[in-house]
Design an enzyme around this catalytic site. Structure first.
Site, mmCIF file in Angstrom:
data_model
loop_
_atom_site.group_PDB
_atom_site.id
_atom_site.type_symbol
_atom_site.label_atom_id
_atom_site.label_comp_id
_atom_site.label_asym_id
_atom_site.label_seq_id
_atom_site.Cartn_x
_atom_site.Cartn_y
_atom_site.Cartn_z
ATOM 1 N N ARG A 206 0.610 -11.515 2.506
ATOM 2 C CA ARG A 206 -0.160 -11.682 3.738
ATOM 3 C C ARG A 206 -0.904 -13.024 3.805
ATOM 4 N NH1 ARG A 206 -3.196 -6.669 6.345
ATOM 5 N NH2 ARG A 206 -2.973 -8.140 8.077
ATOM 6 N N ASP B 274 -11.806 0.570 6.591
ATOM 7 C CA ASP B 274 -11.631 1.106 7.953
ATOM 8 C C ASP B 274 -10.575 2.206 8.042
ATOM 9 O OD1 ASP B 274 -9.237 -0.297 7.909
ATOM 10 O OD2 ASP B 274 -9.700 -1.590 9.612
ATOM 11 N N CYS C 181 -7.152 -0.917 12.841
ATOM 12 C CA CYS C 181 -6.504 -2.048 12.148
ATOM 13 C C CYS C 181 -5.852 -3.017 13.121
ATOM 14 C CB CYS C 181 -5.394 -1.561 11.222
ATOM 15 S SG CYS C 181 -5.853 -0.318 10.047
ATOM 16 N N ASN D 89 0.868 -1.177 0.000
ATOM 17 C CA ASN D 89 0.000 0.000 0.000
ATOM 18 C C ASN D 89 0.911 1.236 0.000
ATOM 19 O OD1 ASN D 89 0.449 1.172 2.702
ATOM 20 N ND2 ASN D 89 -0.488 -0.704 3.484
ATOM 21 N N ASP E 185 2.700 -8.279 9.127
ATOM 22 C CA ASP E 185 1.457 -7.496 9.178
ATOM 23 C C ASP E 185 0.359 -8.171 10.009
ATOM 24 O OD1 ASP E 185 1.968 -5.096 7.847
ATOM 25 O OD2 ASP E 185 1.460 -5.895 5.864
ATOM 26 N N ARG F 279 -8.840 -4.059 -2.173
ATOM 27 C CA ARG F 279 -8.487 -5.360 -1.609
ATOM 28 C C ARG F 279 -9.634 -6.374 -1.753
ATOM 29 N NH1 ARG F 279 -4.056 -4.999 1.968
ATOM 30 N NH2 ARG F 279 -2.666 -3.430 1.146
ATOM 31 N N ALA G 287 3.193 1.262 8.036
ATOM 32 C CA ALA G 287 2.712 0.067 7.321
ATOM 33 C C ALA G 287 1.291 0.288 6.807
ATOM 34 C CB ALA G 287 2.742 -1.147 8.238
ATOM 35 N N HIS H 273 -8.335 0.225 2.546
ATOM 36 C CA HIS H 273 -9.301 -0.583 3.299
ATOM 37 C C HIS H 273 -10.402 0.360 3.782
ATOM 38 C CE1 HIS H 273 -6.274 -3.932 4.634
ATOM 39 N NE2 HIS H 273 -7.119 -4.443 3.762
ATOM 40 N N ASN I 92 -7.767 -7.541 9.918
ATOM 41 C CA ASN I 92 -7.796 -8.224 8.629
ATOM 42 C C ASN I 92 -7.882 -9.749 8.735
ATOM 43 O OD1 ASN I 92 -5.582 -5.684 7.791
ATOM 44 N ND2 ASN I 92 -7.591 -5.870 6.870
HETATM 45 N N1 ARG Z 1 0.324 -3.339 5.720
HETATM 46 C C1 ARG Z 1 -1.015 -3.792 5.906
HETATM 47 C C2 ARG Z 1 -1.666 -4.012 4.555
HETATM 48 O O1 ARG Z 1 -1.427 -3.250 3.660
HETATM 49 C C3 ARG Z 1 -1.806 -2.821 6.725
HETATM 50 C C4 ARG Z 1 -3.174 -3.325 7.077
HETATM 51 C C5 ARG Z 1 -4.005 -2.323 7.801
HETATM 52 N N2 ARG Z 1 -5.214 -2.896 8.217
HETATM 53 C C6 ARG Z 1 -6.432 -2.352 8.133
HETATM 54 N N3 ARG Z 1 -7.420 -2.970 8.668
HETATM 55 N N4 ARG Z 1 -6.643 -1.243 7.445
HETATM 56 O O2 ARG Z 1 -2.401 -4.953 4.345
#
Ligand code: ARG
Length: 291
Positions: A92, A172, A266, A24, A67, A141, A260, A170, A73
């Site tokens: 991931r 959230d 998150c 990201n 992560d 995603r 990140a 995302h 997630n």
């Molecule tokens: N580095 C992770 C990704 O890109 C960060 C995830 C953040 N999580 C969230 N629920 N927004 O997947």
């Protein structure tokens, strides 16, 4: 008789957390630039704050899945069921087995998306007003095809929202339903149809459009338990709005995790979404349908 149950949040300590790849825009320029000790301190602060109002359960961390601290997630939990995430990025995907094992050990029924449908759990699937409604972010995603599958599996109304800005990859990161039907969101992160859909479903006095600056501080990535809100950073104007709605706001610096692309919400997965059955469950509102 009313039973009051405390919220439970699942978290995962950042013992193995680092920015090890780029999936990201927040991660760009941050590979190997993290400070794990600072991350551990910030994470402890969040745990400490949450434990003042809720329960926090921790799953074991593991090497090779940096992560996994972002437990939001891991899946989407409702009652005794969880829809396990199927990560879009190979980086991931190894987390899936860890989350599946933890959920199963806890006694949850672990449901899986059909093959070929990426789904990133409570990062993109957000319950609103108890379990009356589920908002699903897609476009980066999670796949739009997940909407019908979730509606069917959980017998819940699903409202898809198309995300349009790669920094808010995302749901959230830019959208936060609060207890009582209130909403914080960053409108520019959504396409026009999604903005209309939100406006049609949440009355103007119950929604607040955050500024770009608050959005970029991940103010929408907030944890809500009862009348408490925990977030990385919020402007005085946003804090004042939340206070007018009756919330107390606690700011906890989570800058290491922002490298990140994540912050407070998150880092948590709410485990105990209460079920309230209602008419109108079990369908997806078509993206093209009149509102
Ligand atoms: N580095 C992770 C990704 O890109 C960060 C995830 C953040 N999580 C969230 N629920 N927004 O997947």
């Amino acid at each position: 008789m009313t039973t009051i149950t405390q919220d439970t949040f699942l978290m995962c300590a950042p013992e193995h957390f680092e920015v090890a790849y780029i999936i990201n825009p927040w991660m760009e320029g941050n590979v190997a630039h993290g400070d794990r000790l600072t991350a551990q301190g910030q994470w402890q602060e969040l745990v400490h704050a949450l434990r003042s109002v809720a329960r926090v359960d921790c799953m074991p961390s593991a090497a090779g899945v940096p992560d996994m601290v972002f437990t939001a997630n891991g899946g989407l939990v409702l009652d005794d069921k969880v829809i396990l995430s199927a990560f879009k990025h190979v980086e991931r995907q190894a987390e899936e087995a860890h989350f599946a094992a933890w959920f199963a050990a806890r006694g949850l029924q672990v449901l899986r998306m059909p093959a070929g449908l990426p789904f990133e759990g409570a990062g993109d699937a957000l319950l609103d007003r108890g379990s009356e409604l589920l908002w699903l972010g897609h476009g980066h995603r999670s796949d739009i095809g997940c909407a019908a599958v979730i509606a069917d599996m959980l017998e819940i109304e699903v409202q898809p929202l198309k995300l349009a800005d790669p920094r808010f990859y995302h749901l959230d990161t830019c959208f936060c339903p609060l207890q009582g039907g209130y909403l914080l969101y960053y409108p520019s992160a959504f396409d026009a149809a999604a903005q209309e859909r939100i406006a049609a479903r949440v009355p103007a006095h119950k929604r607040y459009a955050v500024t770009q600056q608050d959005a970029l501080s991940f103010a929408c990535n907030a944890v809500n338990s009862g009348k408490h809100v925990f977030l990385n950073q919020a402007s005085p104007a946003l804090c004042a709005q939340l206070e007018r709605w009756g919330y107390t706001v606690q700011q906890i610096a989570l800058t290491e995790f922002m490298k990140a692309g994540g912050a407070a919400k998150c880092l948590t997965l709410k485990m105990n979404e209460p079920r309230t059955l209602h008419s109108g469950s079990g369908h997806v509102v078509e993206a093209t349908a009149a509102l």
